[in-house]
Motif scaffolding. Structure first.
Motif, mmCIF file in Angstrom:
data_model
loop_
_atom_site.group_PDB
_atom_site.id
_atom_site.type_symbol
_atom_site.label_atom_id
_atom_site.label_comp_id
_atom_site.label_asym_id
_atom_site.label_seq_id
_atom_site.Cartn_x
_atom_site.Cartn_y
_atom_site.Cartn_z
ATOM 1 N N VAL A 276 0.870 -1.175 0.000
ATOM 2 C CA VAL A 276 0.000 0.000 0.000
ATOM 3 C C VAL A 276 0.915 1.235 0.000
ATOM 4 O O VAL A 276 1.897 1.307 0.742
ATOM 5 C CB VAL A 276 -0.995 -0.021 1.193
ATOM 6 N N SER A 301 -1.482 -2.852 10.934
ATOM 7 C CA SER A 301 -2.164 -3.429 9.760
ATOM 8 C C SER A 301 -1.496 -4.722 9.301
ATOM 9 O O SER A 301 -2.140 -5.597 8.734
ATOM 10 C CB SER A 301 -2.164 -2.435 8.592
ATOM 11 N N PHE A 305 4.109 -1.604 3.096
ATOM 12 C CA PHE A 305 3.769 -0.217 2.765
ATOM 13 C C PHE A 305 4.983 0.581 2.293
ATOM 14 O O PHE A 305 6.128 0.263 2.622
ATOM 15 C CB PHE A 305 3.152 0.477 3.989
ATOM 16 N N VAL A 366 -3.193 5.162 -0.458
ATOM 17 C CA VAL A 366 -3.826 6.052 0.513
ATOM 18 C C VAL A 366 -3.547 7.473 0.053
ATOM 19 O O VAL A 366 -2.395 7.910 0.022
ATOM 20 C CB VAL A 366 -3.266 5.836 1.936
ATOM 21 N N VAL A 428 -6.760 -0.048 5.899
ATOM 22 C CA VAL A 428 -5.692 -0.542 5.019
ATOM 23 C C VAL A 428 -5.901 -2.038 4.764
ATOM 24 O O VAL A 428 -5.810 -2.518 3.635
ATOM 25 C CB VAL A 428 -4.293 -0.251 5.627
#
Ligand code: UPG
Length: 475
Positions: A276, A301, A305, A366, A428
């Motif tokens: 992410v 999460s 990332f 995001v 997430v």
């Protein structure tokens, strides 16, 4: 000497970059028929080193595009007023330079079109005065355009009431998009006593007076909003000018830099669609408390990332002061970088967003819902988690989540937009690993394919651009 087109972007880097890309599209689709000049404002209110270096490259690779930088102007900081109010004032102070330039150019060649940013509305009358067809180029989406066209009506409806910031939970209805909480109108529209409020009201009321509005979207992406605008539902007492949807307009300079950016090499080592990406535009920065909370959320999460962090705001007034270097570890929770080193990468200041989004390892984004970021996610088919911060981003968030169904919204505290770590971790995981996330991914891929078709023969964007180019050549 070639017929010419003059573009006048507002000073934000995303606005300038988007106008430059529009210029390239016009040059390409008119077979180099026109020359283009882009007007640039100089001020001590902002500092954009990135754009200065880009400009030289653009003129070298596209000799038909040139830039005219105006002399610096400075606004008096007293009495204290909002940052947008000072930016709008700066743009107004440049009006005489714009007039001089247009008159100078007009003596030697034909100006086929003058294309201005909404925040440069002070120049609309100059186009009229010199009898040059004048268009707006709208760098955000149709949901936002419709809201701005409709804003004079909302203003009248609530005329006797308080400022939108005080109406808080009151829901505002619009004909073309889901309702919006009053506190989520763009910043300059929040307080009636902010000089920027009247500026915005004036800009909005001038949009219908142009010869047309060119917009960075395509009808398949925002069918409801584009149709309602074209049907005239967003403008009350005037005619809606022609709408030209020429999007997606994005910078396509990706993938050729050497040495390769470190975050791309890091992405090369991650599994497909597993990462992410968190990035909040050119100015999106958070308080230290919020930075720590994001870190906690990402840790909880359990997902991979890549996170771009800007320095926390230095003080209230210097909103644009974004630092290239700062002490990252000092604002993160202790030991965080070490604990997540096998699955997370944090970079300071900037990452090559388009290259990141296009990378096969990236599975979610995001975003602060800045329109260029939205469009880049659409083009690359990456589903989003919407975390609006300022400007028209709450409005984009509503359209993305409720209408376009391309994003999950993150739950934010009303007073200040704060998001807890638990909420971020939950969303997430939802984005990366749930049926809802899968649905969004499918929808994003559908839109990615549609984005290709708008540029195919008879596609909607090609058709709109051809209509404009033909008009300007014959005009
Ligand atoms: N970008 C990067 N790397 C970064 C951060 C940003 O490449 O680390 C690029 C990104 O790819 C995009 C641009 O910078 O092209 C950011 O543009 P955008 O997403 O539109 O955000 P802002 O810079 O915040 O844009 C302003 C407003 C936004 C509005 C937009 C267009 O904040 O709300 O939609 O202008 O009008």
């Amino acid at each position: 000497m070639k017929d010419t087109i003059v573009l006048y972007p507002s000073p934000g880097i995303s606005h300038i970059v988007s106008m430059v890309e529009l210029a390239k599209l016009i040059i390409h689709h008119s077979n180099h028929y026109f020359s283009i000049t882009i007007l640039l404002i100089t001020s001590n209110l902002w500092n954009s080193p990135t754009i200065a270096s880009n400009i030289n490259n653009i003129s070298q690779s596209h000799p038909s595009i040139s830039f005219r930088r105006f002399p610096p102007v400075s606004v008096d900081p007293t009495p204290p007023r909002s940052y947008p109010a000072m930016v709008f004032e700066t743009i107004l102070l440049n009006k005489p330079y714009v007039l001089d330039f247009l008159q100078e150019i007009k003596k030697e060649r034909k100006i086929c079109s003058f294309i201005i940013d909404m925040f440069c509305t002070s120049a609309l009358s100059l186009g009229k005065q010199l009898k040059v067809p004048t268009y707006y180029y709208f760098t955000s989406g149709a949901a936002c355009l419709g809201a701005f066209l409709y804003f004079p009506r909302v203003h009248n409806l609530y005329k006797e009431k308080k400022s939108f910031i005080d109406l808080k939970e009151t829901v505002l209805d619009f004909p073309h998009m889901p309702p919006l909480k009053a506190i989520h109108v763009p910043g300059p529209m929040l307080k009636r006593d902010d000089p920027a409020y009247n500026d915005m009201l004036y800009y909005c009321s001038c949009l219908p007076k142009s010869d047309g509005i060119i917009i960075n979207t395509f009808p398949d992406l925002e069918p409801n909003a584009t149709k309602k605008i074209e049907d005239g539902l967003c403008v009350e007492d005037a005619k809606t000018p022609p709408l030209y949807c020429v999007g997606p307009v994005i910078s396509r300079n990706t993938g050729k830099k050497e040495p390769k950016d470190y975050c791309l090499s890091w992405l090369d080592m991650q599994p497909r669609k597993s990462v992410v990406f968190l990035c909040f535009g050119s100015r999106g920065s958070f308080s230290i408390e919020q930075v720590k909370e994001i870190a906690n959320g990402l840790e909880k999460s359990g997902e991979r990332f890549l996170w771009v962090v800007k320095n926390p705001p230095l003080d209230d007034r210097k909103q644009t002061e974004v630092l290239i270097d700062f002490d990252l570890e000092a604002i993160l929770p202790e030991g965080f970088l070490n604990r997540v080193k096998d699955r997370g990468l944090v970079v300071k200041f900037w990452a090559p967003q388009m290259d990141v989004l296009i990378h096969d390892s990236v599975g979610g984004f995001v975003t602060h819902c800045g329109w260029s970021s939205v469009i880049e996610a659409v083009v690359t088919g990456v589903p989003m988690l919407a975390w609006p911060l300022y400007a028209e981003q709450h409005l984009n968030r509503n359209a993305l989540v409720e209408d376009m169904k391309m994003a999950i919204g993150v739950e934010q505290r009303d007073e200040d937009g704060f998001v807890t770590g638990d909420e971020l971790a939950k969303r997430v995981r939802e984005l990366m690993n749930s049926d809802k996330g899968r649905e969004l991914r499918e929808r994003s891929i559908e839109m990615k394919e549609k984005n290709v078709s708008v540029w195919a023969e008879s596609g909607s964007s090609i058709t709109a651009l051809t209509r404009l180019v033909d008009l300007w050549r014959q005009g």
